[in-house]
Design a protein around this motif. Sequence first.
Motif, PDB file in Angstrom:
ATOM      1  N   PRO A  95       0.824  -1.220   0.000  1.00 53.47           N
ATOM      2  CA  PRO A  95       0.000   0.000   0.000  1.00 53.47           C
ATOM      3  C   PRO A  95       0.859   1.271   0.000  1.00 53.47           C
ATOM      4  N   PRO A  96       0.527   2.244  -0.833  1.00 55.35           N
ATOM      5  CA  PRO A  96       1.285   3.500  -0.853  1.00 55.35           C
ATOM      6  C   PRO A  96       1.322   4.192   0.510  1.00 55.35           C
ATOM      7  N   SER A  97       0.273   4.024   1.314  1.00 57.98           N
ATOM      8  CA  SER A  97       0.236   4.661   2.623  1.00 57.98           C
ATOM      9  C   SER A  97       1.290   4.081   3.565  1.00 57.98           C
ATOM     10  N   VAL A  98       1.704   2.844   3.319  1.00 60.95           N
ATOM     11  CA  VAL A  98       2.747   2.211   4.139  1.00 60.95           C
ATOM     12  C   VAL A  98       4.123   2.673   3.669  1.00 60.95           C
ATOM     13  N   ARG A  99       4.300   2.656   2.365  1.00 60.37           N
ATOM     14  CA  ARG A  99       5.585   3.104   1.825  1.00 60.37           C
ATOM     15  C   ARG A  99       5.786   4.592   2.078  1.00 60.37           C
ATOM     16  N   ASN A 100       4.758   5.379   1.899  1.00 59.89           N
ATOM     17  CA  ASN A 100       4.800   6.819   2.176  1.00 59.89           C
ATOM     18  C   ASN A 100       5.945   7.519   1.443  1.00 59.89           C
ATOM     19  N   GLY A 101       6.127   7.139   0.181  1.00 66.49           N
ATOM     20  CA  GLY A 101       7.110   7.828  -0.653  1.00 66.49           C
ATOM     21  C   GLY A 101       8.551   7.500  -0.356  1.00 66.49           C
ATOM     22  N   GLN A 102       8.808   6.445   0.436  1.00 63.56           N
ATOM     23  CA  GLN A 102      10.186   6.121   0.785  1.00 63.56           C
ATOM     24  C   GLN A 102      11.008   5.798  -0.457  1.00 63.56           C
ATOM     25  N   ARG A 103      12.229   6.243  -0.455  1.00 66.03           N
ATOM     26  CA  ARG A 103      13.158   5.995  -1.539  1.00 66.03           C
ATOM     27  C   ARG A 103      13.412   4.497  -1.698  1.00 66.03           C
ATOM     28  N   LEU A 104      13.497   4.046  -2.951  1.00 62.31           N
ATOM     29  CA  LEU A 104      13.836   2.659  -3.252  1.00 62.31           C
ATOM     30  C   LEU A 104      15.199   2.613  -3.926  1.00 62.31           C
ATOM     31  N   THR A 105      15.820   1.454  -3.881  1.00 64.68           N
ATOM     32  CA  THR A 105      17.088   1.310  -4.590  1.00 64.68           C
ATOM     33  C   THR A 105      16.813   1.099  -6.077  1.00 64.68           C
ATOM     34  N   GLY A 106      17.872   1.092  -6.865  1.00 64.81           N
ATOM     35  CA  GLY A 106      17.731   0.848  -8.292  1.00 64.81           C
ATOM     36  C   GLY A 106      17.266  -0.546  -8.624  1.00 64.81           C
ATOM     37  N   PHE A 107      17.352  -1.469  -7.678  1.00 68.03           N
ATOM     38  CA  PHE A 107      16.939  -2.850  -7.932  1.00 68.03           C
ATOM     39  C   PHE A 107      15.424  -2.956  -8.122  1.00 68.03           C
ATOM     40  N   THR A 108      14.657  -2.195  -7.336  1.00 70.93           N
ATOM     41  CA  THR A 108      13.197  -2.342  -7.384  1.00 70.93           C
ATOM     42  C   THR A 108      12.468  -1.067  -7.808  1.00 70.93           C
ATOM     43  N   ALA A 109      13.195   0.027  -7.959  1.00 69.69           N
ATOM     44  CA  ALA A 109      12.531   1.280  -8.341  1.00 69.69           C
ATOM     45  C   ALA A 109      11.837   1.158  -9.687  1.00 69.69           C
ATOM     46  N   GLY A 110      12.345   0.302 -10.574  1.00 71.24           N
ATOM     47  CA  GLY A 110      11.757   0.156 -11.900  1.00 71.24           C
ATOM     48  C   GLY A 110      10.722  -0.950 -12.014  1.00 71.24           C
ATOM     49  N   GLN A 111      10.432  -1.645 -10.919  1.00 65.96           N
ATOM     50  CA  GLN A 111       9.425  -2.708 -10.979  1.00 65.96           C
ATOM     51  C   GLN A 111       8.027  -2.120 -11.166  1.00 65.96           C
ATOM     52  N   ALA A 112       7.194  -2.842 -11.899  1.00 63.18           N
ATOM     53  CA  ALA A 112       5.824  -2.374 -12.134  1.00 63.18           C
ATOM     54  C   ALA A 112       5.013  -2.381 -10.846  1.00 63.18           C
ATOM     55  N   SER A 113       5.346  -3.273  -9.932  1.00 58.47           N
ATOM     56  CA  SER A 113       4.642  -3.345  -8.648  1.00 58.47           C
ATOM     57  C   SER A 113       5.616  -3.800  -7.565  1.00 58.47           C
ATOM     58  N   LEU A 114       5.146  -3.719  -6.344  1.00 58.36           N
ATOM     59  CA  LEU A 114       5.947  -4.167  -5.199  1.00 58.36           C
ATOM     60  C   LEU A 114       5.150  -5.270  -4.497  1.00 58.36           C
ATOM     61  N   PRO A 115       5.200  -6.502  -5.033  1.00 62.22           N
ATOM     62  CA  PRO A 115       4.354  -7.595  -4.530  1.00 62.22           C
ATOM     63  C   PRO A 115       4.812  -8.123  -3.170  1.00 62.22           C
ATOM     64  N   LEU A 116       3.891  -8.181  -2.234  1.00 61.88           N
ATOM     65  CA  LEU A 116       4.192  -8.632  -0.881  1.00 61.88           C
ATOM     66  C   LEU A 116       4.452 -10.140  -0.851  1.00 61.88           C
ATOM     67  N   VAL A 117       5.365 -10.546   0.032  1.00 66.62           N
ATOM     68  CA  VAL A 117       5.647 -11.968   0.208  1.00 66.62           C
ATOM     69  C   VAL A 117       6.080 -12.192   1.652  1.00 66.62           C
ATOM     70  N   GLY A 118       5.436 -13.130   2.310  1.00 69.24           N
ATOM     71  CA  GLY A 118       5.779 -13.453   3.688  1.00 69.24           C
ATOM     72  C   GLY A 118       6.969 -14.382   3.771  1.00 69.24           C
ATOM     73  N   SER A 119       7.299 -14.767   4.980  1.00 73.37           N
ATOM     74  CA  SER A 119       8.425 -15.670   5.187  1.00 73.37           C
ATOM     75  C   SER A 119       8.124 -17.046   4.615  1.00 73.37           C
ATOM     76  N   PHE A 120       9.101 -17.631   3.938  1.00 77.56           N
ATOM     77  CA  PHE A 120       8.921 -18.972   3.386  1.00 77.56           C
ATOM     78  C   PHE A 120       9.123 -20.039   4.468  1.00 77.56           C
ATOM     79  N   THR A 121       9.691 -19.642   5.608  1.00 76.43           N
ATOM     80  CA  THR A 121      10.001 -20.612   6.658  1.00 76.43           C
ATOM     81  C   THR A 121       9.120 -20.389   7.881  1.00 76.43           C
ATOM     82  N   PRO A 122       8.701 -21.438   8.567  1.00 75.86           N
ATOM     83  CA  PRO A 122       7.835 -21.280   9.742  1.00 75.86           C
ATOM     84  C   PRO A 122       8.558 -20.613  10.914  1.00 75.86           C
ATOM     85  N   PHE A 123       7.773 -20.085  11.824  1.00 74.25           N
ATOM     86  CA  PHE A 123       8.257 -19.533  13.094  1.00 74.25           C
ATOM     87  C   PHE A 123       7.646 -20.342  14.233  1.00 74.25           C
ATOM     88  N   LYS A 124       8.369 -20.413  15.329  1.00 70.16           N
ATOM     89  CA  LYS A 124       7.840 -21.033  16.546  1.00 70.16           C
ATOM     90  C   LYS A 124       8.183 -20.152  17.748  1.00 70.16           C
TER      91      LYS A 124
END
Length: 486
Positions: A95-124
């Motif tokens: 959500p843009p309200s979470v990012r709030n205009g924060q600067r991104l690096t060149g790695f992801t600044a050009g991505q069409a979207s910023l898709p969320l992804v949780g941890s692939f490993t469980p927590f206990k």
Amino acid sequence: MEKEWMEYGLSFSRRRFFSKLSLGIGGAALGSLLIPKLFEGNAEAQDDVLAGARLPHFAPKAKRIIYLFQNGAPSQLESFDYKPGLAGMLGKDLPPSVRNGQRLTGFTAGQASLPLVGSFTPFKQYGANGTWVSDLFPYTAQILDDICIVRSMHTEAINHDPAITFFQTGAQQGNRPSMGAWLSYGLGSENQNLPAFTVLISRGRGNSQGVYAKLWSNGFLDSIHQGVQFNSGENPVLYLKDPKGMDPTDRRKMLDKLAALNQVAFEESGDPEINARIRQYEMAYRMQTAVPETLDLSRETDETFELYGPDSRKPGTFAANCILARKLSENGVRFVQLYHQGWDQHANLPWEITGQAKDVDQPAAALVTDLKRRGLLDETLVIWGGEFGRTCFSQGNITKGNYGRDHHPRCFSIWMAGGGIKPGLVYGETDEFSYNVTQNPVHVHDFQATVLHQMGLDHEKLIFKHMGRRFRLTDVAGKVVNDILV
């Protein structure tokens, strides 16, 4: 008096010490506790101690530091900041309200979207407080009641080099003294046969960011405060051995002649760096005996190697370096800095971070356990963490499984143990995305102020005047995080 003490302590005599240090009976008592050889009858021993060790601003909680720096920035989402809600948001845009205009690096600044992804490993949940820890860190999970996890670290630096430099020196640019150099300057050496500040480097299985000598530089301080890098192999310190054809007697004569020439140069110019150079030559001479003995692992028990894991018998690994760090620390080295490279997971995150965690989890937990069973943890501050965190959105294609996480300076996790830090504590909170700090933020300068405080140093008083300005590790910021202190 304090300025003279800090800037000219290397050349203090006993007479000048007692004439200038107006601390009274209480100060003398404190001095005898913090510098045990201070009041011995042997005048030569006193001069040696006063040349190297100096009084802190107040009674310290820690005597030494072992800093396990995870170079490349471990993901807090796969380690110590559990965000189960992200699993239900897979692929949704941040959500843009979470990012709030924060600067991104060149790695992801050009991505069409910023898709969320949780941890692939469980927590206990582990420990007395039921703290959530990733399955990638099962050994760290077993020492949760001995460590303090700080989840609310943040920094301004968004790229590796300035971020690492910021953590180590208090500035994003180079040419500043590192934390270990500041501690050497402020407290001196505890063992006259070993440097006050040493560096060990290992490399893991992932993408490695470089480490450079500027990270353990003395900056504008005398060169004697620079970190000494130890290497694996036959020659742990380069150029320490006598050259072929020179025996210890010849080396001693050469150093005496060289010291006499340098003394003449000092009397003519008054340059304090000449005195520092003399002391470096003498330190190197004493290290010829002390270093091989200290770094000899042949006397370690099989039980110790088993505690630190299978890699502990392999020179140059993180596990072996953790044992060396313990040995250096228990022999009086004030600041032992470990750098473990390989945490820069922009792609292949599941595979790379699994390998990295396996490299460091058991040895880091073993170090805390080993110090504790030897009665050294209370006086040794152990720190584990990197230069920033990782984004909750992916870099690359999630569905193919070779995604990574980009740099994230707004919130990340570290842990600390011993040295007057509250054990079993989780400090600070982040939002449901692990994107912003929501409670008890800890800035890099706050962290540095707290570390100095535990060593008995007031970060606002540990200063050095250079080019007309009064410099300090925390620049013009920083506050001690008292909530995490015993």
